[in-house]
Design a protein around this motif. Structure first.
Motif, short mmCIF file in Angstrom:
data_model
loop_
_atom_site.label_atom_id
_atom_site.label_comp_id
_atom_site.label_asym_id
_atom_site.label_seq_id
_atom_site.Cartn_x
_atom_site.Cartn_y
_atom_site.Cartn_z
N GLN A 116 0.83 -1.21 0.00
CA GLN A 116 0.00 0.00 0.00
C GLN A 116 0.86 1.26 0.00
O GLN A 116 0.58 2.23 -0.71
CB GLN A 116 -0.93 0.01 1.22
N PHE A 117 1.91 1.24 0.81
CA PHE A 117 2.80 2.40 0.91
C PHE A 117 3.49 2.67 -0.42
O PHE A 117 3.48 3.80 -0.92
CB PHE A 117 3.83 2.15 2.01
N TYR A 118 4.07 1.63 -1.01
CA TYR A 118 4.79 1.81 -2.28
C TYR A 118 3.84 2.18 -3.42
O TYR A 118 4.18 2.95 -4.31
CB TYR A 118 5.54 0.53 -2.65
N ASN A 119 2.64 1.62 -3.38
CA ASN A 119 1.69 1.86 -4.46
C ASN A 119 1.27 3.34 -4.51
O ASN A 119 1.08 3.92 -5.59
CB ASN A 119 0.45 0.97 -4.30
N ARG A 120 1.13 3.97 -3.36
CA ARG A 120 0.79 5.39 -3.34
C ARG A 120 1.92 6.24 -3.93
O ARG A 120 1.68 7.23 -4.60
CB ARG A 120 0.49 5.84 -1.91
N LEU A 121 3.14 5.84 -3.65
CA LEU A 121 4.29 6.61 -4.14
C LEU A 121 4.47 6.49 -5.65
O LEU A 121 4.80 7.49 -6.31
CB LEU A 121 5.58 6.14 -3.45
N VAL A 122 4.25 5.31 -6.19
CA VAL A 122 4.58 5.09 -7.59
C VAL A 122 3.64 5.80 -8.55
O VAL A 122 4.02 6.17 -9.66
CB VAL A 122 4.64 3.57 -7.90
N TRP A 123 2.39 6.04 -8.12
CA TRP A 123 1.41 6.64 -9.03
C TRP A 123 1.24 8.14 -8.85
O TRP A 123 0.41 8.75 -9.53
CB TRP A 123 0.06 5.95 -8.87
N ARG A 124 1.98 8.75 -8.00
CA ARG A 124 1.87 10.20 -7.85
C ARG A 124 2.60 10.89 -9.01
O ARG A 124 3.40 10.26 -9.72
CB ARG A 124 2.47 10.64 -6.52
N ASN A 125 2.32 12.15 -9.20
CA ASN A 125 2.91 12.87 -10.33
C ASN A 125 3.24 14.30 -9.96
O ASN A 125 2.51 14.96 -9.21
CB ASN A 125 1.94 12.88 -11.52
N LYS A 126 4.35 14.79 -10.49
CA LYS A 126 4.78 16.17 -10.28
C LYS A 126 5.40 16.67 -11.58
O LYS A 126 6.41 16.13 -12.04
CB LYS A 126 5.79 16.25 -9.13
N SER A 127 4.80 17.69 -12.17
CA SER A 127 5.24 18.17 -13.49
C SER A 127 6.18 19.36 -13.38
O SER A 127 6.11 20.16 -12.44
CB SER A 127 4.03 18.57 -14.33
N PHE A 128 7.04 19.48 -14.39
CA PHE A 128 8.00 20.58 -14.46
C PHE A 128 7.37 21.72 -15.25
O PHE A 128 6.98 21.56 -16.41
CB PHE A 128 9.28 20.10 -15.15
N ASN A 129 7.25 22.88 -14.62
CA ASN A 129 6.70 24.07 -15.27
C ASN A 129 7.74 25.19 -15.21
O ASN A 129 7.68 26.07 -14.35
CB ASN A 129 5.41 24.52 -14.56
N PRO A 130 8.71 25.14 -16.12
CA PRO A 130 9.82 26.10 -16.07
C PRO A 130 9.39 27.52 -16.39
O PRO A 130 8.44 27.76 -17.14
CB PRO A 130 10.78 25.57 -17.14
N LYS A 131 10.12 28.47 -15.81
CA LYS A 131 9.92 29.88 -16.13
C LYS A 131 10.78 30.22 -17.34
O LYS A 131 12.00 30.17 -17.28
CB LYS A 131 10.32 30.75 -14.94
N ASN A 132 10.12 30.59 -18.43
CA ASN A 132 10.85 30.90 -19.66
C ASN A 132 10.53 32.30 -20.20
O ASN A 132 10.87 32.63 -21.33
CB ASN A 132 10.51 29.87 -20.76
N GLY A 133 9.85 33.11 -19.37
CA GLY A 133 9.41 34.42 -19.85
C GLY A 133 10.53 35.30 -20.35
O GLY A 133 10.43 35.87 -21.45
N ALA A 134 11.60 35.42 -19.59
CA ALA A 134 12.70 36.31 -19.98
C ALA A 134 13.39 35.81 -21.24
O ALA A 134 13.74 36.59 -22.13
CB ALA A 134 13.69 36.44 -18.83
N VAL A 135 13.60 34.49 -21.32
CA VAL A 135 14.27 33.91 -22.49
C VAL A 135 13.41 34.09 -23.74
O VAL A 135 13.90 34.47 -24.81
CB VAL A 135 14.59 32.42 -22.27
#
Length: 248
Positions: A116-135
């Motif tokens: 149960q512990f590992y299963n919760r960890l494996v399916w989570r998600n965190k996306s990269f939203n870089p700041k590119n305004g100046a570039v």
């Protein structure tokens, strides 16, 4: 000074001294030319100073954006490493059960709890939203010519492609999560239920094991892409090249 030359010129004309007049006329012209050249040079210095100030302003914004990008990406890499390791551990733990008749009992209770512990960890998600305004602002305007460091210019131009390779892998992973795994999981499996036989059957099913293998592979691909495409290295280089002390 001009009045002085004018006075001499007038006196020379009155005295009919043409040679003397020509000398002083030439001196007056030279003095005017020198004045114009000095004024132009001062104007050039002022314009150059303005350009330098604009460049430094862009560099400051880029530096702040990429420091934020580094902090965010470092967090995501750590996050994904935990999820990947959880996926590997979960697959290993599943194999210790009889897949045809997985039963929770006193002898495997600790393993069932860890699932149960590992299963919760494996399916989570965190996306990269870089700041590119100046570039983006810099690349899409004539102001890009303000950046004098050739190495920095090349890296800013390449950033979009390097970032794109990582975001592509992330998009594959997100699409799998939301359009393949999530619909099946909602219909067949409740991760918070431990006593429902149908829930257990679904969790230990071949399809769920395939999903877990796919998820672990996606996480591994994202971690590999960050390293192999040099995303972190490029962020570090851009931060270094836009630091104030590097551009003094």
């Amino acid at each position: 000074m001009l009045k002085f030359f004018r006075k001499i010129r007038q006196n020379s004309l009155l005295e009919s001294n043409t040679s003397k007049y020509l000398k002083y006329a030439l001196g007056e012209i030279i003095l005017v030319v020198i004045g114009i050249l000095i004024a132009l040079q001062i104007n050039n210095w002022n314009e150059e100073k303005k350009q330098q100030e604009k460049e430094l302003a862009f560099l400051k914004e880029i530096n702040l954006d990429f420091k934020s990008n580094k902090e965010q990406l470092d967090s995501i890499v750590s996050y994904n490493k935990v999820s990947f390791n959880a996926g590997v551990r979960l697959l290993e733990t599943i194999q210790t059960f009889d897949l045809n008749n997985p039963i929770r009992n006193e002898s495997n209770k600790h393993l069932a709890d860890s699932i149960q512990f590992y299963n919760r960890l494996v399916w989570r998600n965190k996306s990269f939203n870089p700041k590119n305004g100046a570039v983006e602002a810099l690349l899409n305007s004539s102001s890009f010519d303000l950046i004098k460091n050739d190495s920095l210019r090349r890296k800013l131009i390449s950033w979009k492609d390097v970032l794109g390779d990582y975001l592509e892998e992330e998009a594959f992973s997100i699409n799998f999560l939301f359009y393949e795994y999530a619909p099946w999981a909602r219909e067949n499996y409740d991760p918070d239920s431990t006593n429902d036989p149908e829930n257990t059957k679904a969790f230990f099913s071949k399809r769920n094991r395939n999903f877990l293998n796919k998820r672990a592979g996606d996480l591994d691909n994202m971690l590999s892409t960050v390293k192999e495409e040099g995303v972190v290295d490029m962020i570090d280089d851009i931060i270094r090249l836009t630091e104030p002390e590097h551009n003094d």
